[in-house]
Design an enzyme around this catalytic site. Structure first.
Site, PDB file in Angstrom:
ATOM      1  N   ASP A 118      11.063   5.348   6.383  1.00 38.90           N
ATOM      2  CA  ASP A 118       9.683   4.895   6.197  1.00 38.90           C
ATOM      3  C   ASP A 118       9.270   4.080   7.426  1.00 38.90           C
ATOM      4  OD1 ASP A 118       7.289   3.616   5.381  1.00 38.90           O
ATOM      5  OD2 ASP A 118       7.927   3.683   3.282  1.00 38.90           O
ATOM      6  N   LYS A 122       2.409  -1.231   9.232  1.00 39.22           N
ATOM      7  CA  LYS A 122       1.697  -2.503   9.340  1.00 39.22           C
ATOM      8  C   LYS A 122       2.616  -3.591   9.883  1.00 39.22           C
ATOM      9  CE  LYS A 122      -1.533  -1.421   5.611  1.00 39.22           C
ATOM     10  NZ  LYS A 122      -2.080  -1.827   4.301  1.00 39.22           N
TER      11      LYS A 122
END
Length: 213
Positions: A118, A122
């Site tokens: 993943d 951000k």
């Protein structure tokens, strides 16, 4: 991507404890006994549905493989692959990667694979990236001297971040490919994500780094 819940997965994982190790902390320092040999042990952190780890086990019978995946509804796919075509040199852990040092002694592992992790794009989620420095600390704790991390992703941002993280940590960069499938690299075993992304023409990035003695 939302995961499809599989309420039967937990029971299936428990029922197949010859492949899915139920209490891995009890095996710390004893993984060669679990496999019944002294072959090197490689782990994949975030093993998904197991295409890579089972493919590697078939291709390299003299190496032991352990796939680590937190989501039971995902790792059950890896178990299904193993049950369809068993290999004695592959085990699974339905566990959190943050607890790796609870399961393995220093020097028990020879290599860590990170495949299509993943990206957590951000900035506030940086610490969740599997190539962040705290994870690099964890891998170092369980790897042999001069142990390696092999990393693949389709995400250019994560790849650039990871190369920077590896460099700042002091790891030795042994191999980099900015377009793996159009390189001369041999022996690549693809993951499910890799097949999907490459079929769409997306570039696959790969690197190998080594901890310095």
């Amino acid at each position: 991507m939302r995961l499809r819940n599989k309420p039967w997965a937990k029971d299936m994982l428990r029922e197949n404890d010859q492949y899915v190790i139920q209490d891995p902390e009890l095996q710390k320092g004893k993984w060669n006994e679990v496999f019944g040999n002294n072959n090197p042990i490689h782990i994949e952190v975030g093993t998904g549905k197991g295409k890579f780890i089972t493919g590697m086990a078939k291709a390299n019978p003299s190496i032991n493989y352990i796939g680590v995946e937190l989501q039971d509804s995902v790792i059950v796919g890896a178990l299904e692959r193993i049950l369809e075509d068993p290999s004695p040199n592959v085990k699974l852990l339905n566990q959190n990667a943050e607890e790796l040092t609870t399961f393995f002694e220093q020097g028990e592992i020879s290599r860590v694979y990170l495949n299509f992790s993943d990206p957590w794009p951000k900035n506030r989620h940086e610490k969740r990236r599997l190539t962040y420095k705290t994870y690099l600390d964890r891998y170092k704790e369980l790897l042999i001297k001069n142990g390696e991390i092999h990393f693949k992703t389709d995400n250019q941002g994560l790849f650039e971040y990871s190369l920077k993280s590896f460099s700042e940590y002091g790891l030795l960069l042994k191999f980099v490919s900015l377009d793996l499938h159009n390189s001369d690299f041999e022996g690549n075993i693809m993951t499910e994500y890799e097949e999907k992304f490459s079929a769409k023409g997306q570039r696959i990035y790969r690197s190998e780094v080594q901890y310095r003695s």
